[in-house]
Design a protein around this motif. Structure first.
Motif, short mmCIF file in Angstrom:
data_model
loop_
_atom_site.label_atom_id
_atom_site.label_comp_id
_atom_site.label_asym_id
_atom_site.label_seq_id
_atom_site.Cartn_x
_atom_site.Cartn_y
_atom_site.Cartn_z
N GLU A 6 -9.66 -18.04 -8.45
CA GLU A 6 -10.95 -18.70 -8.28
C GLU A 6 -11.10 -19.22 -6.86
OE1 GLU A 6 -9.94 -19.73 -12.66
OE2 GLU A 6 -8.87 -19.33 -10.80
N GLY A 7 -12.28 -18.98 -6.28
CA GLY A 7 -12.56 -19.44 -4.94
C GLY A 7 -12.00 -18.57 -3.84
N ARG A 74 -20.08 -3.37 11.26
CA ARG A 74 -21.29 -3.63 10.47
C ARG A 74 -20.95 -4.38 9.19
NH1 ARG A 74 -22.52 1.69 12.21
NH2 ARG A 74 -21.73 2.54 10.26
N LEU A 75 -19.84 -4.03 8.57
CA LEU A 75 -19.43 -4.72 7.34
C LEU A 75 -19.16 -6.19 7.63
CD1 LEU A 75 -18.47 -4.17 4.26
CD2 LEU A 75 -16.19 -4.43 5.26
N VAL A 76 -18.42 -6.46 8.69
CA VAL A 76 -18.07 -7.83 9.04
C VAL A 76 -19.33 -8.63 9.39
CG1 VAL A 76 -16.91 -9.25 10.77
CG2 VAL A 76 -15.71 -7.32 9.73
N GLU A 77 -20.25 -7.99 10.10
CA GLU A 77 -21.48 -8.68 10.48
C GLU A 77 -22.30 -9.06 9.24
OE1 GLU A 77 -25.45 -7.99 13.29
OE2 GLU A 77 -24.00 -6.36 12.99
N LYS A 78 -22.32 -8.17 8.26
CA LYS A 78 -23.13 -8.41 7.06
C LYS A 78 -22.43 -9.30 6.04
CE LYS A 78 -25.81 -6.02 3.48
NZ LYS A 78 -26.26 -4.70 2.95
N GLN A 79 -21.14 -9.06 5.83
CA GLN A 79 -20.41 -9.74 4.76
C GLN A 79 -19.55 -10.90 5.25
OE1 GLN A 79 -20.96 -8.96 1.64
NE2 GLN A 79 -21.96 -6.95 1.83
N GLY A 80 -19.35 -11.00 6.56
CA GLY A 80 -18.44 -11.99 7.08
C GLY A 80 -17.02 -11.45 7.09
N ALA A 81 -16.13 -12.16 7.77
CA ALA A 81 -14.73 -11.72 7.87
C ALA A 81 -13.77 -12.74 7.26
CB ALA A 81 -14.36 -11.48 9.33
N ASP A 82 -14.32 -13.73 6.56
CA ASP A 82 -13.50 -14.82 6.05
C ASP A 82 -12.91 -14.48 4.68
OD1 ASP A 82 -16.11 -14.84 5.07
OD2 ASP A 82 -16.06 -16.98 4.60
N PHE A 83 -12.03 -13.47 4.67
CA PHE A 83 -11.38 -13.06 3.43
C PHE A 83 -10.01 -13.73 3.32
CE2 PHE A 83 -14.37 -9.67 4.40
CZ PHE A 83 -15.00 -9.51 3.18
N ASP A 84 -9.69 -14.14 2.11
CA ASP A 84 -8.38 -14.73 1.85
C ASP A 84 -7.33 -13.64 1.62
OD1 ASP A 84 -9.22 -17.68 1.48
OD2 ASP A 84 -10.57 -16.59 0.12
N ILE A 85 -7.79 -12.49 1.12
CA ILE A 85 -6.88 -11.42 0.73
C ILE A 85 -7.48 -10.09 1.17
CG2 ILE A 85 -5.79 -10.23 -1.23
CD1 ILE A 85 -6.19 -13.00 -2.75
N PHE A 86 -6.66 -9.23 1.74
CA PHE A 86 -7.06 -7.88 2.12
C PHE A 86 -6.09 -6.88 1.52
CE2 PHE A 86 -6.29 -4.63 5.65
CZ PHE A 86 -7.14 -3.70 5.08
N VAL A 87 -6.62 -5.92 0.77
CA VAL A 87 -5.79 -4.87 0.16
C VAL A 87 -6.27 -3.52 0.66
CG1 VAL A 87 -4.88 -3.89 -1.97
CG2 VAL A 87 -5.54 -6.30 -1.91
N HIS A 88 -5.39 -2.79 1.32
CA HIS A 88 -5.74 -1.47 1.85
C HIS A 88 -5.25 -0.39 0.90
CE1 HIS A 88 -6.86 1.55 4.79
NE2 HIS A 88 -5.65 2.10 4.65
N VAL A 89 -6.20 0.26 0.24
CA VAL A 89 -5.88 1.35 -0.69
C VAL A 89 -6.33 2.69 -0.12
CG1 VAL A 89 -6.05 2.14 -3.08
CG2 VAL A 89 -6.25 -0.30 -2.58
N ALA A 90 -7.33 2.68 0.73
CA ALA A 90 -7.89 3.93 1.26
C ALA A 90 -6.78 4.81 1.83
CB ALA A 90 -8.92 3.62 2.34
N GLY A 91 -6.84 6.09 1.49
CA GLY A 91 -5.81 6.99 1.99
C GLY A 91 -5.71 8.24 1.13
N GLY A 92 -4.49 8.69 0.88
CA GLY A 92 -4.28 9.89 0.09
C GLY A 92 -4.10 11.12 0.95
N VAL A 93 -4.18 12.28 0.31
CA VAL A 93 -3.93 13.54 1.01
C VAL A 93 -5.22 14.23 1.45
CG1 VAL A 93 -1.75 13.90 -0.19
CG2 VAL A 93 -3.84 14.93 -1.11
N LEU A 94 -6.37 13.67 1.06
CA LEU A 94 -7.67 14.14 1.53
C LEU A 94 -7.92 15.61 1.22
CD1 LEU A 94 -7.82 12.34 5.00
CD2 LEU A 94 -8.37 11.44 2.73
N GLY A 95 -7.46 16.06 0.07
CA GLY A 95 -7.70 17.43 -0.34
C GLY A 95 -6.79 18.46 0.30
N GLN A 96 -5.88 18.02 1.14
CA GLN A 96 -4.98 18.96 1.82
C GLN A 96 -3.90 19.47 0.87
OE1 GLN A 96 -3.57 17.78 5.72
NE2 GLN A 96 -5.42 16.58 6.10
N LYS A 97 -3.33 20.61 1.20
CA LYS A 97 -2.30 21.24 0.40
C LYS A 97 -1.06 21.50 1.24
CE LYS A 97 -5.71 23.47 -2.60
NZ LYS A 97 -6.24 24.76 -3.13
N ARG A 98 0.05 21.70 0.55
CA ARG A 98 1.31 22.00 1.22
C ARG A 98 1.20 23.30 2.02
NH1 ARG A 98 6.90 21.43 -0.93
NH2 ARG A 98 5.88 20.51 -2.76
N GLN A 99 1.71 23.26 3.24
CA GLN A 99 1.83 24.47 4.04
C GLN A 99 2.94 24.28 5.07
OE1 GLN A 99 -1.59 25.40 6.55
NE2 GLN A 99 -2.39 23.34 6.28
#
Length: 255
Positions: A6-7, A74-99
Protein backbone atom coordinates in the motif's frame (compact mmCIF):
# COMPACT_ATOMS: atom_id res chain seq x y z
CA UNK A 1 4.63 -13.56 5.82
CA UNK A 2 2.14 -10.89 4.77
CA UNK A 3 3.68 -8.79 2.03
CA UNK A 4 1.87 -5.51 1.42
CA UNK A 5 2.62 -2.61 -0.89
CA UNK A 6 0.00 0.00 0.00
CA UNK A 7 1.21 3.46 -0.92
CA UNK A 8 3.98 2.13 -3.19
CA UNK A 9 4.37 3.00 -6.87
CA UNK A 10 5.69 0.20 -9.07
CA UNK A 11 6.96 0.44 -12.65
CA UNK A 12 7.02 -2.80 -14.64
CA UNK A 13 8.39 -3.13 -18.17
CA UNK A 14 7.40 -6.03 -20.44
CA UNK A 15 4.09 -6.21 -18.60
CA UNK A 16 1.70 -7.36 -21.31
CA UNK A 17 1.94 -11.12 -20.87
CA UNK A 18 3.50 -14.00 -18.99
CA UNK A 19 5.90 -13.10 -16.20
CA UNK A 20 5.34 -9.35 -16.53
CA UNK A 21 1.59 -9.70 -16.35
CA UNK A 22 1.77 -11.96 -13.29
CA UNK A 23 4.06 -9.47 -11.54
CA UNK A 24 1.67 -6.59 -12.19
CA UNK A 25 -1.32 -8.59 -10.98
CA UNK A 26 0.49 -9.64 -7.82
CA UNK A 27 1.62 -6.12 -6.91
CA UNK A 28 -1.87 -4.71 -7.54
CA UNK A 29 -3.41 -7.46 -5.41
CA UNK A 30 -1.08 -6.46 -2.56
CA UNK A 31 -2.00 -2.80 -2.69
CA UNK A 32 0.52 -1.21 -5.04
CA UNK A 33 -0.19 1.43 -7.67
CA UNK A 34 1.27 -0.28 -10.74
CA UNK A 35 2.29 1.36 -13.99
CA UNK A 36 2.35 -1.54 -16.46
CA UNK A 37 4.29 -0.78 -19.62
CA UNK A 38 4.94 -2.57 -22.90
CA UNK A 39 4.88 -2.01 -26.64
CA UNK A 40 1.95 -4.44 -26.92
CA UNK A 41 -1.01 -2.15 -26.28
CA UNK A 42 -3.72 -4.71 -27.04
CA UNK A 43 -2.56 -7.11 -24.33
CA UNK A 44 -1.92 -4.24 -21.92
CA UNK A 45 -5.59 -3.29 -22.22
CA UNK A 46 -6.59 -6.86 -21.32
CA UNK A 47 -4.27 -6.73 -18.31
CA UNK A 48 -5.91 -3.57 -17.03
CA UNK A 49 -9.39 -4.88 -17.77
CA UNK A 50 -9.12 -8.22 -16.00
CA UNK A 51 -6.75 -7.57 -13.10
CA UNK A 52 -8.43 -7.59 -9.70
CA UNK A 53 -6.70 -5.01 -7.53
CA UNK A 54 -7.02 -5.22 -3.75
CA UNK A 55 -5.94 -3.29 -0.65
CA UNK A 56 -6.26 -0.05 -2.56
CA UNK A 57 -4.03 -1.22 -5.40
CA UNK A 58 -4.45 -0.21 -9.02
CA UNK A 59 -3.07 -0.73 -12.52
CA UNK A 60 -2.50 1.96 -15.12
CA UNK A 61 -1.05 1.02 -18.50
CA UNK A 62 1.19 2.95 -20.86
CA UNK A 63 3.15 2.24 -24.00
CA UNK A 64 6.90 2.16 -23.44
CA UNK A 65 9.68 1.15 -25.79
CA UNK A 66 12.63 0.58 -23.47
CA UNK A 67 15.07 0.87 -26.37
CA UNK A 68 13.95 4.43 -27.14
CA UNK A 69 15.21 7.26 -24.92
CA UNK A 70 12.46 9.58 -26.16
CA UNK A 71 9.81 7.01 -25.19
CA UNK A 72 11.24 6.81 -21.68
CA UNK A 73 11.41 10.59 -21.42
CA UNK A 74 7.76 10.94 -22.49
CA UNK A 75 6.69 8.35 -19.92
CA UNK A 76 8.55 10.12 -17.12
CA UNK A 77 7.14 13.49 -18.17
CA UNK A 78 3.58 12.16 -18.13
CA UNK A 79 3.68 9.69 -15.23
CA UNK A 80 6.49 11.08 -13.10
CA UNK A 81 9.64 9.24 -12.05
CA UNK A 82 8.89 8.83 -8.35
CA UNK A 83 8.64 5.03 -8.30
CA UNK A 84 9.42 3.03 -5.20
CA UNK A 85 9.97 -0.17 -7.16
CA UNK A 86 11.18 -0.87 -10.70
CA UNK A 87 10.94 -4.34 -12.27
CA UNK A 88 12.52 -4.92 -15.67
CA UNK A 89 10.88 -7.82 -17.49
CA UNK A 90 11.13 -6.62 -21.09
CA UNK A 91 13.39 -8.87 -23.11
CA UNK A 92 13.36 -12.40 -24.49
CA UNK A 93 14.61 -13.78 -27.78
CA UNK A 94 12.45 -11.49 -29.97
CA UNK A 95 11.41 -14.26 -32.34
CA UNK A 96 14.98 -15.24 -33.16
CA UNK A 97 16.04 -18.85 -33.66
CA UNK A 98 19.19 -20.85 -33.07
CA UNK A 99 21.81 -20.54 -35.79
CA UNK A 100 25.59 -20.94 -36.03
CA UNK A 101 27.49 -17.99 -34.63
CA UNK A 102 29.08 -17.24 -37.99
CA UNK A 103 25.62 -16.70 -39.48
CA UNK A 104 24.25 -14.33 -36.82
CA UNK A 105 23.68 -10.79 -38.15
CA UNK A 106 25.03 -8.03 -35.92
CA UNK A 107 21.57 -6.44 -35.97
CA UNK A 108 20.06 -9.55 -34.38
CA UNK A 109 22.66 -9.45 -31.62
CA UNK A 110 22.05 -5.74 -31.04
CA UNK A 111 18.26 -6.04 -30.89
CA UNK A 112 18.38 -8.59 -28.07
CA UNK A 113 20.91 -6.53 -26.11
CA UNK A 114 18.89 -3.35 -26.64
CA UNK A 115 15.75 -4.71 -24.97
CA UNK A 116 17.25 -6.96 -22.33
CA UNK A 117 20.24 -4.92 -21.11
CA UNK A 118 20.23 -1.41 -22.55
CA UNK A 119 16.54 -1.08 -21.70
CA UNK A 120 17.14 -2.06 -18.08
CA UNK A 121 19.96 0.47 -17.84
CA UNK A 122 18.03 3.35 -19.40
CA UNK A 123 14.87 2.92 -17.35
CA UNK A 124 16.91 2.44 -14.17
CA UNK A 125 18.77 5.65 -15.00
CA UNK A 126 15.45 7.48 -15.31
CA UNK A 127 14.04 6.36 -11.94
CA UNK A 128 17.20 6.51 -9.82
CA UNK A 129 17.16 10.25 -9.03
CA UNK A 130 13.77 10.05 -7.30
CA UNK A 131 14.83 6.91 -5.39
CA UNK A 132 17.98 8.67 -4.24
CA UNK A 133 15.96 11.66 -3.11
CA UNK A 134 13.66 9.45 -1.03
CA UNK A 135 16.55 7.41 0.37
CA UNK A 136 14.97 4.10 -0.64
CA UNK A 137 14.07 1.99 -3.63
CA UNK A 138 13.95 -1.54 -4.98
CA UNK A 139 14.92 -2.77 -8.44
CA UNK A 140 14.51 -6.32 -9.72
CA UNK A 141 15.77 -7.43 -13.13
CA UNK A 142 14.37 -10.57 -14.73
CA UNK A 143 17.36 -12.48 -16.04
CA UNK A 144 17.24 -16.21 -16.87
CA UNK A 145 18.83 -19.53 -16.09
CA UNK A 146 20.58 -18.85 -19.39
CA UNK A 147 22.48 -16.08 -17.63
CA UNK A 148 23.82 -18.56 -15.08
CA UNK A 149 24.76 -21.32 -17.48
CA UNK A 150 24.06 -22.32 -21.07
CA UNK A 151 20.88 -21.25 -22.85
CA UNK A 152 18.53 -23.97 -24.08
CA UNK A 153 17.61 -21.57 -26.89
CA UNK A 154 21.11 -21.76 -28.35
CA UNK A 155 20.88 -18.03 -29.06
CA UNK A 156 24.24 -16.52 -28.21
CA UNK A 157 23.03 -12.96 -27.68
CA UNK A 158 20.25 -14.09 -25.34
CA UNK A 159 22.58 -16.07 -23.08
CA UNK A 160 25.10 -13.24 -23.03
CA UNK A 161 22.50 -10.52 -22.42
CA UNK A 162 20.95 -12.36 -19.50
CA UNK A 163 24.39 -12.78 -17.93
CA UNK A 164 25.05 -9.09 -18.50
CA UNK A 165 21.79 -8.25 -16.73
CA UNK A 166 22.98 -10.15 -13.66
CA UNK A 167 26.25 -8.22 -13.74
CA UNK A 168 24.41 -4.92 -14.14
CA UNK A 169 22.26 -5.69 -11.09
CA UNK A 170 25.35 -6.51 -9.04
CA UNK A 171 27.17 -3.34 -10.14
CA UNK A 172 24.19 -1.07 -9.48
CA UNK A 173 23.72 -2.70 -6.07
CA UNK A 174 27.22 -1.57 -5.07
CA UNK A 175 26.74 1.91 -6.48
CA UNK A 176 23.25 2.55 -5.13
CA UNK A 177 23.41 0.74 -1.81
CA UNK A 178 24.63 3.84 0.07
CA UNK A 179 21.43 5.57 -1.05
CA UNK A 180 19.19 2.85 0.39
CA UNK A 181 18.43 1.29 -3.00
CA UNK A 182 18.42 -2.50 -3.37
CA UNK A 183 19.08 -4.06 -6.78
CA UNK A 184 18.65 -7.79 -7.39
CA UNK A 185 17.94 -10.21 -10.22
CA UNK A 186 15.69 -13.24 -10.63
CA UNK A 187 16.78 -16.05 -12.94
CA UNK A 188 13.74 -18.11 -14.01
CA UNK A 189 13.99 -21.60 -15.37
CA UNK A 190 12.01 -22.56 -18.47
CA UNK A 191 8.46 -21.19 -18.67
CA UNK A 192 5.93 -21.40 -21.50
CA UNK A 193 5.10 -17.70 -21.34
CA UNK A 194 5.32 -16.47 -24.94
CA UNK A 195 4.94 -17.73 -28.50
CA UNK A 196 8.75 -18.01 -28.71
CA UNK A 197 8.92 -20.34 -25.74
CA UNK A 198 5.86 -22.32 -26.82
CA UNK A 199 7.63 -23.01 -30.13
CA UNK A 200 10.75 -24.02 -28.24
CA UNK A 201 8.73 -26.40 -26.04
CA UNK A 202 6.97 -27.91 -29.06
CA UNK A 203 10.29 -28.44 -30.84
CA UNK A 204 11.41 -30.91 -28.18
CA UNK A 205 8.61 -33.35 -28.94
CA UNK A 206 6.98 -35.55 -26.33
CA UNK A 207 10.16 -37.46 -25.48
CA UNK A 208 12.25 -34.30 -25.22
CA UNK A 209 9.67 -32.61 -23.02
CA UNK A 210 9.62 -35.58 -20.67
CA UNK A 211 13.42 -35.64 -20.57
CA UNK A 212 13.46 -31.97 -19.61
CA UNK A 213 10.99 -32.55 -16.78
CA UNK A 214 13.04 -35.46 -15.46
CA UNK A 215 16.09 -33.18 -15.16
CA UNK A 216 14.21 -30.76 -12.90
CA UNK A 217 14.11 -31.90 -9.24
CA UNK A 218 10.53 -30.65 -8.76
CA UNK A 219 9.47 -32.35 -12.03
CA UNK A 220 7.62 -29.42 -13.58
CA UNK A 221 8.34 -26.30 -15.59
CA UNK A 222 7.71 -22.92 -14.06
CA UNK A 223 4.59 -20.82 -13.87
CA UNK A 224 4.43 -17.02 -13.96
CA UNK A 225 3.29 -16.95 -10.33
CA UNK A 226 6.49 -18.74 -9.30
CA UNK A 227 8.45 -15.77 -10.59
CA UNK A 228 6.11 -13.06 -9.31
CA UNK A 229 6.34 -14.54 -5.80
CA UNK A 230 10.13 -14.19 -5.90
CA UNK A 231 9.95 -10.64 -7.25
CA UNK A 232 7.50 -9.50 -4.59
CA UNK A 233 9.74 -10.91 -1.87
CA UNK A 234 12.80 -9.08 -3.22
CA UNK A 235 10.78 -5.86 -3.53
CA UNK A 236 9.42 -6.13 0.01
CA UNK A 237 10.81 -5.02 3.38
CA UNK A 238 11.59 -8.68 4.09
CA UNK A 239 14.49 -8.34 1.63
CA UNK A 240 15.88 -5.05 2.94
CA UNK A 241 19.30 -6.59 3.62
CA UNK A 242 19.54 -8.42 0.30
CA UNK A 243 21.17 -6.68 -2.66
CA UNK A 244 23.37 -7.57 -5.60
CA UNK A 245 22.02 -11.12 -5.58
CA UNK A 246 20.52 -13.40 -8.21
CA UNK A 247 17.74 -15.72 -7.11
CA UNK A 248 17.36 -18.80 -9.28
CA UNK A 249 13.69 -19.81 -9.53
CA UNK A 250 13.90 -22.95 -11.58
CA UNK A 251 12.55 -25.98 -9.72
CA UNK A 252 16.04 -26.85 -8.52
CA UNK A 253 19.47 -27.39 -10.09
CA UNK A 254 19.23 -29.25 -13.38
CA UNK A 255 20.87 -32.65 -13.13
Amino acid sequence: MDIQFEGKRVLVTGAARGIGRAICEAFAADGAAVLATDVNLAELELLQQYTIAKRGGSIVTARLDVTDEDSIARLVEKQGADFDIFVHVAGGVLGQKRQPVENVPAADWDSIYDVNVRGAFMVARAVVPAMKASGAGKMVFISSGAGLGVSLTGIQAYASAKAALISLARQLAHELGPFGINVNAVAPGFLRTSPDYERQWASYGEEGQQAMLEQIPLRRIGLPDDISNAVLFLASPFANWITGQTLSVSGGPVS
